[in-house]
Write an enzyme that holds these catalytic residues in place. Structure first.
Site, PDB file in Angstrom:
ATOM      1  N   HIS A  35      -0.842  16.309 -25.480  1.00 47.04           N
ATOM      2  CA  HIS A  35      -0.941  14.903 -25.086  1.00 47.04           C
ATOM      3  C   HIS A  35      -2.246  14.233 -25.500  1.00 47.04           C
ATOM      4  CE1 HIS A  35       2.579  16.021 -22.805  1.00 47.04           C
ATOM      5  NE2 HIS A  35       2.745  14.783 -22.359  1.00 47.04           N
ATOM      6  N   LYS A  43       3.015  11.668 -10.674  1.00 45.83           N
ATOM      7  CA  LYS A  43       2.175  10.786 -11.502  1.00 45.83           C
ATOM      8  C   LYS A  43       2.973   9.520 -11.797  1.00 45.83           C
ATOM      9  CE  LYS A  43      -1.103  13.620 -14.141  1.00 45.83           C
ATOM     10  NZ  LYS A  43      -1.508  14.094 -15.488  1.00 45.83           N
ATOM     11  N   GLU A 101       9.061  18.130 -24.215  1.00 43.46           N
ATOM     12  CA  GLU A 101       8.385  18.514 -22.959  1.00 43.46           C
ATOM     13  C   GLU A 101       8.891  19.883 -22.469  1.00 43.46           C
ATOM     14  OE1 GLU A 101       5.814  16.828 -22.043  1.00 43.46           O
ATOM     15  OE2 GLU A 101       6.172  14.661 -21.886  1.00 43.46           O
ATOM     16  N   HIS A 154       7.615   9.170 -26.833  1.00 41.56           N
ATOM     17  CA  HIS A 154       6.577  10.011 -26.218  1.00 41.56           C
ATOM     18  C   HIS A 154       6.689  11.457 -26.728  1.00 41.56           C
ATOM     19  CE1 HIS A 154       3.775  11.441 -23.211  1.00 41.56           C
ATOM     20  NE2 HIS A 154       4.682  12.285 -22.739  1.00 41.56           N
ATOM     21  N   ASN A 177      -0.826  18.795 -19.938  1.00 39.40           N
ATOM     22  CA  ASN A 177      -1.233  17.798 -20.925  1.00 39.40           C
ATOM     23  C   ASN A 177      -1.289  18.390 -22.336  1.00 39.40           C
ATOM     24  OD1 ASN A 177      -3.354  15.075 -21.131  1.00 39.40           O
ATOM     25  ND2 ASN A 177      -1.787  15.173 -19.557  1.00 39.40           N
ATOM     26  N   HIS A 232      -0.971  11.025 -26.977  1.00 40.67           N
ATOM     27  CA  HIS A 232      -1.205   9.712 -26.356  1.00 40.67           C
ATOM     28  C   HIS A 232      -1.989   8.790 -27.288  1.00 40.67           C
ATOM     29  CE1 HIS A 232      -0.605  10.790 -21.792  1.00 40.67           C
ATOM     30  NE2 HIS A 232       0.524  10.603 -22.434  1.00 40.67           N
ATOM     31  N   ARG A 276      -3.575  21.587 -13.526  1.00 40.35           N
ATOM     32  CA  ARG A 276      -2.528  20.621 -13.897  1.00 40.35           C
ATOM     33  C   ARG A 276      -2.753  20.083 -15.317  1.00 40.35           C
ATOM     34  NH1 ARG A 276       0.720  15.975 -10.534  1.00 40.35           N
ATOM     35  NH2 ARG A 276       1.964  15.344 -12.326  1.00 40.35           N
ATOM     36  N   ARG A 331       0.805  -1.240   0.000  1.00 41.77           N
ATOM     37  CA  ARG A 331       0.000   0.000   0.000  1.00 41.77           C
ATOM     38  C   ARG A 331       0.831   1.280   0.000  1.00 41.77           C
ATOM     39  NH1 ARG A 331      -3.364  -2.857   3.785  1.00 41.77           N
ATOM     40  NH2 ARG A 331      -5.015  -3.906   2.619  1.00 41.77           N
ATOM     41  N   GLU A 333      -4.677  17.158 -10.221  1.00 41.46           N
ATOM     42  CA  GLU A 333      -5.281  17.530 -11.504  1.00 41.46           C
ATOM     43  C   GLU A 333      -6.798  17.752 -11.420  1.00 41.46           C
ATOM     44  OE1 GLU A 333      -3.510  15.336 -14.766  1.00 41.46           O
ATOM     45  OE2 GLU A 333      -5.063  16.025 -16.122  1.00 41.46           O
ATOM     46  N   LYS A 377       6.781  23.160 -14.224  1.00 45.43           N
ATOM     47  CA  LYS A 377       6.005  22.017 -13.721  1.00 45.43           C
ATOM     48  C   LYS A 377       5.764  22.153 -12.219  1.00 45.43           C
ATOM     49  CE  LYS A 377       5.059  17.273 -13.952  1.00 45.43           C
ATOM     50  NZ  LYS A 377       5.123  16.035 -14.663  1.00 45.43           N
TER      51      LYS A 377
HETATM   52  N1  NAD Z   1       4.816  10.705 -14.853  1.00 46.82           N
HETATM   53  C1  NAD Z   1       4.861  11.780 -15.605  1.00 46.82           C
HETATM   54  O1  NAD Z   1       4.537  12.897 -15.168  1.00 46.82           O
HETATM   55  C2  NAD Z   1       5.359  11.686 -17.014  1.00 46.82           C
HETATM   56  C3  NAD Z   1       5.727  12.848 -17.697  1.00 46.82           C
HETATM   57  C4  NAD Z   1       6.223  12.732 -18.988  1.00 46.82           C
HETATM   58  C5  NAD Z   1       6.375  11.476 -19.569  1.00 46.82           C
HETATM   59  N2  NAD Z   1       6.021  10.370 -18.869  1.00 46.82           N
HETATM   60  C6  NAD Z   1       6.244   9.036 -19.427  1.00 46.82           C
HETATM   61  O2  NAD Z   1       7.639   8.859 -19.608  1.00 46.82           O
HETATM   62  C7  NAD Z   1       7.834   7.858 -20.600  1.00 46.82           C
HETATM   63  C8  NAD Z   1       8.928   8.280 -21.557  1.00 46.82           C
HETATM   64  O3  NAD Z   1      10.125   8.473 -20.843  1.00 46.82           O
HETATM   65  P1  NAD Z   1      11.535   8.476 -21.606  1.00 46.82           P
HETATM   66  O4  NAD Z   1      11.443   9.259 -22.832  1.00 46.82           O
HETATM   67  O5  NAD Z   1      12.557   8.810 -20.614  1.00 46.82           O
HETATM   68  O6  NAD Z   1      11.626   6.985 -22.129  1.00 46.82           O
HETATM   69  P2  NAD Z   1      12.472   5.724 -21.644  1.00 46.82           P
HETATM   70  O7  NAD Z   1      12.491   5.600 -20.198  1.00 46.82           O
HETATM   71  O8  NAD Z   1      11.972   4.580 -22.450  1.00 46.82           O
HETATM   72  O9  NAD Z   1      13.945   6.088 -22.142  1.00 46.82           O
HETATM   73  C9  NAD Z   1      14.184   6.237 -23.518  1.00 46.82           C
HETATM   74  C10 NAD Z   1      15.310   5.288 -24.001  1.00 46.82           C
HETATM   75  O10 NAD Z   1      16.555   5.809 -23.567  1.00 46.82           O
HETATM   76  C11 NAD Z   1      17.299   4.805 -22.867  1.00 46.82           C
HETATM   77  N3  NAD Z   1      18.086   5.532 -21.870  1.00 46.82           N
HETATM   78  C12 NAD Z   1      17.633   6.080 -20.718  1.00 46.82           C
HETATM   79  N4  NAD Z   1      18.613   6.766 -20.121  1.00 46.82           N
HETATM   80  C13 NAD Z   1      19.710   6.641 -20.887  1.00 46.82           C
HETATM   81  C14 NAD Z   1      21.029   7.140 -20.810  1.00 46.82           C
HETATM   82  N5  NAD Z   1      21.388   7.971 -19.834  1.00 46.82           N
HETATM   83  N6  NAD Z   1      21.891   6.797 -21.774  1.00 46.82           N
HETATM   84  C15 NAD Z   1      21.509   6.003 -22.823  1.00 46.82           C
HETATM   85  N7  NAD Z   1      20.280   5.514 -22.965  1.00 46.82           N
HETATM   86  C16 NAD Z   1      19.389   5.833 -22.008  1.00 46.82           C
HETATM   87  C17 NAD Z   1      16.270   3.877 -22.315  1.00 46.82           C
HETATM   88  O11 NAD Z   1      16.811   2.599 -22.081  1.00 46.82           O
HETATM   89  C18 NAD Z   1      15.228   3.879 -23.443  1.00 46.82           C
HETATM   90  O12 NAD Z   1      15.609   2.964 -24.438  1.00 46.82           O
HETATM   91  C19 NAD Z   1       6.505   7.667 -21.299  1.00 46.82           C
HETATM   92  O13 NAD Z   1       5.944   6.449 -20.897  1.00 46.82           O
HETATM   93  C20 NAD Z   1       5.675   8.817 -20.803  1.00 46.82           C
HETATM   94  O14 NAD Z   1       4.312   8.502 -20.772  1.00 46.82           O
HETATM   95  C21 NAD Z   1       5.523  10.452 -17.613  1.00 46.82           C
HETATM   96  O1  LIG Z   2       2.441  15.754 -15.027  1.00 50.17           O
HETATM   97  C1  LIG Z   2       1.448  15.943 -15.726  1.00 50.17           C
HETATM   98  O2  LIG Z   2       0.340  16.218 -15.248  1.00 50.17           O
HETATM   99  C2  LIG Z   2       1.545  15.829 -17.189  1.00 50.17           C
HETATM  100  O3  LIG Z   2       0.539  15.896 -17.897  1.00 50.17           O
HETATM  101  C3  LIG Z   2       2.906  15.638 -17.768  1.00 50.17           C
HETATM  102  C4  LIG Z   2       2.923  14.854 -19.064  1.00 50.17           C
HETATM  103  O4  LIG Z   2       4.096  15.237 -19.751  1.00 50.17           O
HETATM  104  C5  LIG Z   2       2.992  13.346 -18.867  1.00 50.17           C
HETATM  105  O5  LIG Z   2       3.183  12.717 -20.105  1.00 50.17           O
HETATM  106  C6  LIG Z   2       1.877  12.703 -18.074  1.00 50.17           C
HETATM  107  O6  LIG Z   2       2.182  11.364 -17.789  1.00 50.17           O
HETATM  108  C7  LIG Z   2       0.560  12.702 -18.787  1.00 50.17           C
HETATM  109  O7  LIG Z   2      -0.410  12.471 -17.854  1.00 50.17           O
HETATM  110  P1  LIG Z   2      -1.761  11.678 -18.126  1.00 50.17           P
HETATM  111  O8  LIG Z   2      -2.555  11.952 -16.900  1.00 50.17           O
HETATM  112  O9  LIG Z   2      -2.367  12.267 -19.365  1.00 50.17           O
HETATM  113  O10 LIG Z   2      -1.407  10.271 -18.303  1.00 50.17           O
HETATM  114 ZN    ZN Z   3       4.396  13.944 -21.436  1.00 52.09          ZN
END
Ligand code: NAD
Ligand SMILES: O=C(O)C(=O)C[C@@H](O)[C@H](O)[C@H](O)COP(=O)(O)O
Ligand code: ZN
Length: 363
Positions: free
Chosen positions: A250, A145, A187, A267, A247, A254, A243, A124, A239, A229
């Site tokens: 997105h 998130k 981003e 992404h 998006n 998405h 917030r 949890r 959100e 952010k």
């Molecule tokens: N939680 C949030 O608020 C939020 C915000 C934006 C995006 N996201 C999510 O994040 C994800 C995308 O993240 P990403 O673009 O970092 O993708 P990722 O984590 O897949 O990394 C991209 C690629 O780069 C490689 N890599 C990572 N670090 C490296 C390094 N230092 N050197 C060499 N290779 C490296 C990874 O192995 C992968 O192949 C998506 O799923 C998206 O939905 C979430």
């Molecule tokens: O942090 C947020 O809020 C965002 O919308 C940041 C986005 O860049 C990110 O990709 C996020 O994961 C999208 O959120 P979701 O709620 O649409 O899945």
């Molecule tokens: Zn994003």
């Protein structure tokens, strides 16, 4: 001791963000400085690209004080899946992690989202620390998130679970391929368009060679982008309102990721297309006079392809957008721009979206 670049006030706690080159060697000291009693065990979650590059160095910063384990996921978007989530939980259980253990998410947004969701739900909820290694993860590591994908849509399964800290060793970014720099920069550009147009100028003037940006420019840009952010998530962590501005790009982005197949586009590539579409929609729905020509020119200079993939059908993209978390009563809600730095969220008629999609895809 490393200096805190920023602090985020979340509903449950305030957490620090450290940004500097070389921080991975200080991971254990930074964790000790969080003011918690020692963690009973440390689980580093990483992926098969990042692990061999950096996991041992992070692990070496811990002096055998507690058991330490490393769980390595497949690299890429496919790891934000139910199967990987289940494997991660099994790994944690087999390592006897308890409620005083900590998960260290060492990698990009995929590792951060998946490991964060594991931390949010293991017994949890236990502590976790974000150690971003991509430019994109300057966004994903902040704000709490966490989640995984479903074949029917991105991030549809997840939880808000803010990290205990963000430790951003920007030296690790220099092993990223150019495609991933570009993905992350989308981003930053998003933060520029929704709140801080000065960021767009910084990119134009200082980001001349994408993967060879000097570390001081990189650190400053990351800090400025995280600041956008931070201001938003501190006002609306869950959100309920503003917030959703984060998006921007997105709603279509998405839908494209899911429809083209997770991992087909990065992404950021999908969000770049989505921002272009949202700007054009802003013109149609709000009469905004955004300079989308200039957006296109700058994005082309940076190497983005803003075409919606031909494998995507307008009707299927629309169906995806109706499952987006912002949608209400089967109406797609878009983040639009009145002007640069002035976003708003509006319901948009299906036909308006379909017409523009068809126009863009010249159907
Ligand atoms: N939680 C949030 O608020 C939020 C915000 C934006 C995006 N996201 C999510 O994040 C994800 C995308 O993240 P990403 O673009 O970092 O993708 P990722 O984590 O897949 O990394 C991209 C690629 O780069 C490689 N890599 C990572 N670090 C490296 C390094 N230092 N050197 C060499 N290779 C490296 C990874 O192995 C992968 O192949 C998506 O799923 C998206 O939905 C979430
Ligand atoms: O942090 C947020 O809020 C965002 O919308 C940041 C986005 O860049 C990110 O990709 C996020 O994961 C999208 O959120 P979701 O709620 O649409 O899945
Ligand atoms: Zn994003």
């Amino acid at each position: 001791m490393a200096e805190r670049a920023l602090e985020i006030r979340s509903e449950s706690h305030t957490y620090p963000i450290y940004i500097a080159a070389g921080l991975r060697h200080q991971t254990a000291d930074i964790l000790k400085g969080l003011g918690k009693s020692t963690f009973s065990a440390v689980l580093i979650v990483t992926d098969e690209t990042v692990g061999p590059l950096y996991a041992e160095e992070v692990a070496a910063s811990f002096a055998d004080e507690q058991p330490l384990y490393i769980c390595t996921l497949a690299a890429g978007e496919q790891s934000k899946s139910m199967e990987t989530y289940y494997e991660l939980m099994t790994f944690a259980l087999n390592c006897h992690l308890d409620r005083n253990s900590v998960i260290v998410a060492l990698g990009g947004g995929v590792v951060g989202d998946a490991a964060g969701f594991a931390a949010a739900t293991y017994m949890r909820g236990i502590d976790y620390v974000q150690m971003p290694t991509t430019l994109l993860a300057h966004d994903s590591s902040v704000g709490g998130k966490t989640g995984i994908n479903h074949p029917l849509g991105k991030n549809l399964i997840g939880a808000f679970h803010p990290p205990a800290a963000v430790i951003y060793d920007t030296e690790t970014l220099y092993t990223l391929p150019e495609k991933e720099w570009r993905s992350g920069l989308a981003e930053v550009i998003k933060h520029g368009w929704i709140q801080d147009p000065e960021l767009l100028k910084v990119i134009k003037d200082q980001w001349l060679d994408l993967s060879a940006v000097p570390v001081d420019v990189l650190n400053d840009t990351i800090r400025q982008s995280i600041q956008v952010k931070a201001e938003i998530v501190q006002l609306d962590e869950r959100e309920a309102g503003i917030r959703a501005f984060l998006n921007f790009g997105h709603t279509l982005g998405h839908a494209i990721e899911a429809e083209a197949g997770y991992g087909t586009l990065t992404h950021g590539e999908a969000v770049a297309i989505g921002m272009d579409f949202a700007m054009k929609l802003s013109g149609k729905v709000l009469g905004s006079s955004l300079d989308s020509e200039a957006y296109n020119e700058e994005m082309i200079r940076l190497g983005y392809d803003l075409t919606i993939p031909a494998s995507c059908e307008p009707e299927t993209l629309l169906a995806h957008m109706k499952r987006d978390k912002k949608a209400a009563e089967q109406k797609v809600r878009f983040v639009l721009l009145q002007e640069a730095g002035v976003p708003l969220v509006r319901p948009v008629e299906d036909d308006t979206i379909l017409d523009l999609l068809k126009e863009e895809m010249t159907i």
